[in-house]
Design a protein around this motif. Sequence first.
Motif, mmCIF file in Angstrom:
data_model
loop_
_atom_site.group_PDB
_atom_site.id
_atom_site.type_symbol
_atom_site.label_atom_id
_atom_site.label_comp_id
_atom_site.label_asym_id
_atom_site.label_seq_id
_atom_site.Cartn_x
_atom_site.Cartn_y
_atom_site.Cartn_z
ATOM 1 N N MET A 1 -17.742 -3.740 0.199
ATOM 2 C CA MET A 1 -19.281 -3.781 -0.193
ATOM 3 C C MET A 1 -19.842 -3.130 1.023
ATOM 4 O O MET A 1 -20.847 -2.315 0.791
ATOM 5 N N GLN A 2 -19.428 -3.534 2.101
ATOM 6 C CA GLN A 2 -20.122 -2.951 3.182
ATOM 7 C C GLN A 2 -19.915 -1.537 3.617
ATOM 8 O O GLN A 2 -20.883 -0.844 4.067
ATOM 9 N N LEU A 3 -18.582 -0.998 3.054
ATOM 10 C CA LEU A 3 -18.596 0.316 3.246
ATOM 11 C C LEU A 3 -19.333 1.143 2.262
ATOM 12 O O LEU A 3 -19.671 2.323 2.570
ATOM 13 N N SER A 4 -19.998 0.613 1.128
ATOM 14 C CA SER A 4 -20.783 1.447 0.345
ATOM 15 C C SER A 4 -22.148 1.838 0.955
ATOM 16 O O SER A 4 -22.791 2.943 0.653
ATOM 17 N N VAL A 5 -22.655 1.158 2.077
ATOM 18 C CA VAL A 5 -23.450 1.443 2.851
ATOM 19 C C VAL A 5 -23.562 2.694 3.406
ATOM 20 O O VAL A 5 -24.362 3.660 3.558
ATOM 21 N N ALA A 6 -22.375 3.256 3.854
ATOM 22 C CA ALA A 6 -22.043 4.605 4.644
ATOM 23 C C ALA A 6 -21.830 5.495 3.435
ATOM 24 O O ALA A 6 -21.489 6.788 3.818
ATOM 25 N N GLY A 7 -21.842 5.102 2.416
ATOM 26 C CA GLY A 7 -21.681 6.019 1.103
ATOM 27 C C GLY A 7 -20.346 6.102 0.660
ATOM 28 O O GLY A 7 -19.473 5.477 1.230
ATOM 29 N N PRO A 8 -19.974 7.167 -0.339
ATOM 30 C CA PRO A 8 -18.568 7.063 -0.670
ATOM 31 C C PRO A 8 -17.604 7.657 0.395
ATOM 32 O O PRO A 8 -16.278 7.408 0.212
ATOM 33 N N GLY A 9 -18.033 8.246 1.471
ATOM 34 C CA GLY A 9 -17.167 8.718 2.333
ATOM 35 C C GLY A 9 -16.512 7.656 3.158
ATOM 36 O O GLY A 9 -15.362 7.514 3.624
ATOM 37 N N GLY A 10 -17.310 6.570 3.386
ATOM 38 C CA GLY A 10 -16.918 5.283 4.051
ATOM 39 C C GLY A 10 -15.703 4.744 3.189
ATOM 40 O O GLY A 10 -14.806 4.301 3.797
ATOM 41 N N GLN A 11 -15.902 4.786 1.975
ATOM 42 C CA GLN A 11 -15.068 4.030 1.030
ATOM 43 C C GLN A 11 -13.733 4.608 1.080
ATOM 44 O O GLN A 11 -12.550 4.218 1.257
ATOM 45 N N ILE A 12 -13.789 6.054 0.816
ATOM 46 C CA ILE A 12 -12.373 6.960 0.696
ATOM 47 C C ILE A 12 -11.661 6.916 2.154
ATOM 48 O O ILE A 12 -10.741 7.000 2.103
ATOM 49 N N GLY A 13 -12.528 7.110 3.340
ATOM 50 C CA GLY A 13 -11.976 6.814 4.493
ATOM 51 C C GLY A 13 -11.113 5.787 4.937
ATOM 52 O O GLY A 13 -10.121 5.874 5.373
ATOM 53 N N PHE A 14 -11.517 4.519 4.512
ATOM 54 C CA PHE A 14 -10.962 3.218 4.535
ATOM 55 C C PHE A 14 -9.615 3.523 3.682
ATOM 56 O O PHE A 14 -8.492 3.020 4.209
ATOM 57 N N ILE A 15 -9.755 3.764 2.492
ATOM 58 C CA ILE A 15 -8.489 3.752 1.668
ATOM 59 C C ILE A 15 -7.506 4.837 1.860
ATOM 60 O O ILE A 15 -6.395 4.408 2.183
ATOM 61 N N GLU A 16 -7.963 6.086 2.494
ATOM 62 C CA GLU A 16 -7.169 7.055 2.965
ATOM 63 C C GLU A 16 -6.285 6.442 4.204
ATOM 64 O O GLU A 16 -5.255 6.708 4.477
ATOM 65 N N GLY A 17 -7.137 5.813 5.238
ATOM 66 C CA GLY A 17 -6.560 5.158 6.159
ATOM 67 C C GLY A 17 -5.300 3.979 5.844
ATOM 68 O O GLY A 17 -4.084 3.959 6.538
ATOM 69 N N PHE A 18 -5.690 3.308 4.937
ATOM 70 C CA PHE A 18 -4.865 2.183 4.463
ATOM 71 C C PHE A 18 -3.455 2.827 3.946
ATOM 72 O O PHE A 18 -2.428 2.254 4.261
ATOM 73 N N LEU A 19 -3.721 3.861 2.979
ATOM 74 C CA LEU A 19 -2.516 4.716 2.496
ATOM 75 C C LEU A 19 -1.736 5.399 3.621
ATOM 76 O O LEU A 19 -0.497 5.206 3.560
ATOM 77 N N ALA A 20 -2.431 5.705 4.727
ATOM 78 C CA ALA A 20 -1.614 6.446 5.767
ATOM 79 C C ALA A 20 -0.859 5.261 6.226
ATOM 80 O O ALA A 20 0.477 5.672 6.601
ATOM 81 N N CYS A 21 -1.368 4.250 6.650
ATOM 82 C CA CYS A 21 -0.677 3.262 7.185
ATOM 83 C C CYS A 21 0.591 2.508 6.438
ATOM 84 O O CYS A 21 1.680 2.391 6.894
ATOM 85 N N HIS A 22 0.427 2.502 5.094
ATOM 86 C CA HIS A 22 1.442 2.043 4.179
ATOM 87 C C HIS A 22 2.428 2.781 4.161
ATOM 88 O O HIS A 22 3.419 2.405 3.976
ATOM 89 N N ALA A 23 2.191 4.216 4.238
ATOM 90 C CA ALA A 23 3.223 4.921 4.120
ATOM 91 C C ALA A 23 4.269 5.111 5.212
ATOM 92 O O ALA A 23 5.422 5.435 5.079
#
Length: 81
Positions: A1-23
Amino acid sequence: MQLSVAGPGGQIGFIEGFLACHASPNNNRGGTFPRPAAEYVKSTSNWYRFNSETGDIDEKRQPAFIADVLFRFRDQDSAAR
């Protein structure tokens, strides 16, 4: 929810980081995430019932960790290997 304040870039950046760590073999809890990160942003936002116009989400789902929610959308076939 807080990432939405930064706009979609914040949300996708978080998910991309998670996916990179998970890999990473050291952080992989099973399963794969073969779809583009934007699809996982949409899936998790829908799961939380996030309303981008008001910032509201389902208060019963709010306590769930994003990583746990993401695992609902992983490639199930790979998780069983």
